[in-house]
Every structure is written in C-alpha cells, then in structure tokens.
Design a protein around this motif. Sequence first.
Motif, PDB file in Angstrom:
ATOM      1  N   ARG A 210       0.833  -1.194   0.000  1.00 22.25           N
ATOM      2  CA  ARG A 210       0.000   0.000   0.000  1.00 22.25           C
ATOM      3  C   ARG A 210       0.875   1.254   0.000  1.00 22.25           C
ATOM      4  O   ARG A 210       2.042   1.198   0.381  1.00 22.25           O
ATOM      5  N   PHE A 211       0.286   2.345  -0.409  1.00 20.62           N
ATOM      6  CA  PHE A 211       1.005   3.608  -0.414  1.00 20.62           C
ATOM      7  C   PHE A 211       0.096   4.711   0.114  1.00 20.62           C
ATOM      8  O   PHE A 211      -1.132   4.636   0.024  1.00 20.62           O
ATOM      9  N   ALA A 212       0.715   5.733   0.673  1.00 16.80           N
ATOM     10  CA  ALA A 212       0.000   6.921   1.143  1.00 16.80           C
ATOM     11  C   ALA A 212       0.766   8.147   0.673  1.00 16.80           C
ATOM     12  O   ALA A 212       1.992   8.130   0.570  1.00 16.80           O
ATOM     13  N   PHE A 213       0.013   9.202   0.396  1.00 23.23           N
ATOM     14  CA  PHE A 213       0.596  10.418  -0.150  1.00 23.23           C
ATOM     15  C   PHE A 213      -0.027  11.615   0.556  1.00 23.23           C
ATOM     16  O   PHE A 213      -1.224  11.618   0.848  1.00 23.23           O
ATOM     17  N   ALA A 214       0.785  12.620   0.843  1.00 18.74           N
ATOM     18  CA  ALA A 214       0.288  13.843   1.460  1.00 18.74           C
ATOM     19  C   ALA A 214       0.747  15.028   0.630  1.00 18.74           C
ATOM     20  O   ALA A 214       1.943  15.177   0.369  1.00 18.74           O
ATOM     21  N   THR A 215      -0.192  15.867   0.181  1.00  7.25           N
ATOM     22  CA  THR A 215       0.148  17.111  -0.507  1.00  7.25           C
ATOM     23  C   THR A 215       0.562  18.142   0.534  1.00  7.25           C
ATOM     24  O   THR A 215      -0.140  18.357   1.517  1.00  7.25           O
ATOM     25  N   THR A 216       1.699  18.777   0.312  1.00 10.36           N
ATOM     26  CA  THR A 216       2.214  19.725   1.302  1.00 10.36           C
ATOM     27  C   THR A 216       2.190  21.171   0.818  1.00 10.36           C
ATOM     28  O   THR A 216       2.174  22.094   1.638  1.00 10.36           O
ATOM     29  N   ALA A 217       2.193  21.406  -0.501  1.00  9.35           N
ATOM     30  CA  ALA A 217       2.226  22.781  -0.991  1.00  9.35           C
ATOM     31  C   ALA A 217       1.757  22.831  -2.441  1.00  9.35           C
ATOM     32  O   ALA A 217       1.937  21.873  -3.200  1.00  9.35           O
ATOM     33  N   LEU A 218       1.158  23.965  -2.823  1.00  6.27           N
ATOM     34  CA  LEU A 218       0.742  24.253  -4.200  1.00  6.27           C
ATOM     35  C   LEU A 218       1.260  25.646  -4.541  1.00  6.27           C
ATOM     36  O   LEU A 218       1.013  26.602  -3.794  1.00  6.27           O
ATOM     37  N   LYS A 219       1.963  25.751  -5.674  1.00  5.33           N
ATOM     38  CA  LYS A 219       2.590  27.023  -6.013  1.00  5.33           C
ATOM     39  C   LYS A 219       2.484  27.286  -7.507  1.00  5.33           C
ATOM     40  O   LYS A 219       2.822  26.432  -8.317  1.00  5.33           O
ATOM     41  N   PHE A 220       2.033  28.480  -7.875  1.00  2.00           N
ATOM     42  CA  PHE A 220       1.961  28.898  -9.268  1.00  2.00           C
ATOM     43  C   PHE A 220       3.286  29.518  -9.700  1.00  2.00           C
ATOM     44  O   PHE A 220       3.999  30.134  -8.905  1.00  2.00           O
ATOM     45  N   SER A 221       3.596  29.384 -11.006  1.00  2.00           N
ATOM     46  CA  SER A 221       4.739  30.081 -11.593  1.00  2.00           C
ATOM     47  C   SER A 221       4.453  30.313 -13.071  1.00  2.00           C
ATOM     48  O   SER A 221       3.593  29.650 -13.662  1.00  2.00           O
ATOM     49  N   GLU A 222       5.170  31.251 -13.649  1.00  2.00           N
ATOM     50  CA  GLU A 222       4.988  31.557 -15.061  1.00  2.00           C
ATOM     51  C   GLU A 222       5.518  30.402 -15.914  1.00  2.00           C
ATOM     52  O   GLU A 222       6.464  29.722 -15.541  1.00  2.00           O
ATOM     53  N   ALA A 223       4.885  30.202 -17.081  1.00  3.67           N
ATOM     54  CA  ALA A 223       5.263  29.104 -17.965  1.00  3.67           C
ATOM     55  C   ALA A 223       5.337  29.605 -19.398  1.00  3.67           C
ATOM     56  O   ALA A 223       4.636  30.551 -19.771  1.00  3.67           O
TER      57      ALA A 223
END
Length: 534
Positions: A501-514
Amino acid sequence: MGQGQLRRGILIGLGLLAAMSVWVIAWLLTQSPLALLLVRHELPPIVGLAPRSTQALLLLAVPLENLQAFWQAATPASQRRATRQQWRKFFSSEGPGWLGSLLAGGSLNFEREVQPWLGKSTLLASLPEWGTLVALEICKPALAQFELNLLWERQSLAGLPVQVDTYKGIQVVSSPLPGLPGFAAALFGERYVLLAEKAAALRAAIDAWQVPQLSLMAEPQFRQVIQALPPAQVGWAFWQNPQPASAEGLTLQAVGLGLGVSFQGLLAETAALWHTPANFALPRSEAFRPQVIGQLPDETLALVSGRNWAVFWQSLGQVQPLRLLGLPLDPGQWGPAQVDLDWQRLVPETGEFALALLPADGKPAWLWVGKRPEAPTLDERAIAQGWQVVSMATKHGVATAWSKPVVQPLAELVPQNLPAIPKPPLLAQVYHADRDGYSYLASSLAALEAALADPPLSATRAWRRLVAPLPHRNLGYGYGSLGLLETWLPQLSGSRWSSTRFAFATTALKFSEAPYPDRGRWLLQRGKLFWQWY
C-alpha cells in the motif's frame, strides 16, 4: 591499588570506549547498510548523459550492492532468503525485459562479470525514438573494457556480426543479441559504460554530454520538478508527458521523485508539474490536520481527501486523460462523475471531505464523506435537481435512496386510450445518511452501511504506520493499494506486491509563469509519498 593507578585505569577505559564509539559511528556512516538513512546526495554528473528527449528516467546515486545490503537488512528475517533469491533472479538471464535479455543474450554473469567494475551511480532512460539507454559509472575502467571485449569475442565466435564505429572519438560497438531488437555499447571517457538498444541512443547521450543544451538538464520541466526536491537518499525518478498541454484543461506535464528508503518501504519527496488554463485560480490554503479519515471504514481500498470540494471537483473535471507507465487514466470519469448530479451545487464548497473506494461485487463502490451542510439538506438539493428521494430503514438508522427518473421522449406519441403500463421501480444510484455532523453518500447500500458500522480507518494500526512518515499537517491525503491495478497489470495478481500500500500527502501548491502561448501557468504540487513493503 593507589588513587593514581585507579585514575589512569578509568581514563584508559574511557579512552577505549570513546575510540570504540568513533569506530562504530564511522562504520555506520560508511560500511553499514544504515548509511543509506544518514547520507543525502545531490544530482550526480551522470545525469548529463540523458538526452533532452528522455520521457522517463531513473537515476541512482548509490551503488547497487549498497541497495541490496539495505534491502536485506530491512527484510524480516523469515523472508531474507527469498529476498536474496529475488535479487539474484532480477540480475540474471531470468530478469525482466531488457535486462534479462541482455544478460541472457550476452551470456553474462552479473555478480562475477559486471558488478566488480560498477561505480556509484546508475542511469536508466526511456527515449521515445531509440528505446532504452543505460549509463553505468565505473570504478575499474580496465576491467570494464576487458568484459566488453570478452562479450564481443563471444559474439564473433557465435557467428554474429560485430560492427565497430567511431563517433566523436568514442568507439561504439553494435551486435545483435537474442531477444533484443539491437544492442550497442561504448566505454565513455574511462568513466561510464553506455548500453542501448540502438547506436543512435549512444550518439544522443554523447551529444548531450558535450552540448549541455541537448541534455535533459536543459529541459524546463525537468528543472522545475527536480530542483524543487531536496537532496535524495538513494536517487531520483522523472517522467514527462509526451502529449501537448491543453489550453482548456489541466494537463499533467511532469513528475519528479526524490527517492529514499526506510525499514518499512520506499519514502519519496514528490513534485508534480501541471499546466493550468489562464483563468485557473486556487484559493489560499493552509496546512491542517485531516480529521475526516476517522469517518471512513477500515476496509477502504483507496481515498483522496482535502478541504475544498469545489476546487477539487472543478479540477478533476478539467484533468486531461493521459497514459502513465502504459496505464490509461481519465480522472474525469471516476466514481461520482458517472452519476448525473451537479456535484458543485450538491455538496458544501468548503470543509473537509474524502472520496473513497470500498470493496463490492464487481467494480469497487465509491463513498463520499464531508461536513453535513446547513439548509437546504442534501436530500432537498437532490430533489431540486430532479431526483426521487425515498427514505429507508437500515441497520444503523434512517437513510435515503436517490433515483433518477428516466425521461421518455416518445411518451407523447403513445395513444392516450391504451391501458396504463405499470412503471418498473426505479433503481437507486446513490445512498445517503447523516451522522455526527457528517454526511455520507455512496454508490451502494453495503458501502454506506460499512462506513456507518465498521471501525474507522484512522484507528487501525496499519493506517497509523502508513502515515507515520508523512507530515501530519498537510493539504490532504491520497491512499491506495497496488492490488487496484491488477486489471491493467495482470502480472501483479498473486504477487506480494499486489498487497503493498502507499499513502501520499500534498504539502504545498505554487503557481509560476510558464512558456505557453495560451498564457497558461505552471502549478507545482509538492508532497511526500510512502510505499509500504513490510
């Protein structure tokens, strides 16, 4: 014994104890399998051999023998013999895919003829045009050259053609091997051995090393995800989507993993790069300690949780279908998306929620859990959307069943004087119940009753062990088992990996120019992943 002799004896004893402590610490840092837990690595120079067109990459910064030693130490004593046999089988003629064909076709013994000259780092790249590329750092160039020459002599004695070319001062040797479409090898600067299915892949690797703009290091997506990761224990993995970004939706562009290990499994820092439309926005979010997991039953197969349902559901509907490692993925067709409900207007926009899969006959049943909304109730909102809501008694109180009446467009063409035809009972598509300030929606009655009756997932020892390595304050969890992939990967069926099994935690969301002409932006999703083996 005088006080002076006693003092000298104590000092000598303390000195020996200190020396032993220093020796033990030095051994742990250099020779012990535990050294993998203590050391962090920057990207090694070997990454410069990966061409810019690389679609998938695995880069190890530690010797294979160190990985084997740690794996043996981490394996329960009762399974160590089987683990040792699995390792030897993997690096043998019976090994998987390209590796097994190479060792079998070249009559090579990995432990005796390859491992003695291997250095620290290893690179494995998948090139869309030319197949697989392998780069091996070497510590004994003369021995590596001897083994390559021995391989070519075996090919000649077997009557197979051996072609020798020179490219930018590097000797590239090609010869067919059984089970492979082709095979080529080169000794590069007495520092690396290059192996590939096609000589063109070796030439691309040489070009990438000599002209940095042709290397994967020059690819903006690679830099975005890999530079976001801290130094790694073991190595890195990278994948980029060959499909172009869509101006209307969310497109997963690249994924990077900083690989580490623990005594229970694989631990990785993660970075996922998304292309977002120009008008896509995210509300300001702060890390929190998820509580909704306590409302899910212990038999949960997979879940995703968060704190803003409106953004999650909108994003899920915009995610573009893709193929990841050969598996077709279309999140927009998952679970509740197959039910004709306006989910944006049905459930509260904010507040904790979880969307889970539970075992059921046939395909798994889905379950949604979130904070119970104020008036209007979920039942009233479903009725407003044209659904029929019927109360029903269950083992755990009153619930409701939701059914969608089928519209009959030809009903007006039927003569009115015909006797009425009894309508069949409507089949429930959604089941609903409320408890302790939470609302539950499920695709089956069994799933709903399990959520109301079974012990909570968060109370199980297995769950606590699984999320222990992850940050407890985060932006939401993901969780699953490889057993869910057996439909697409039949080789998992019956193997012990299917139960991992696996578990995942989102820690941050960040926008940047592309650099997109549609004025879209990059969204970098940082997180941490734990894949439990033991």
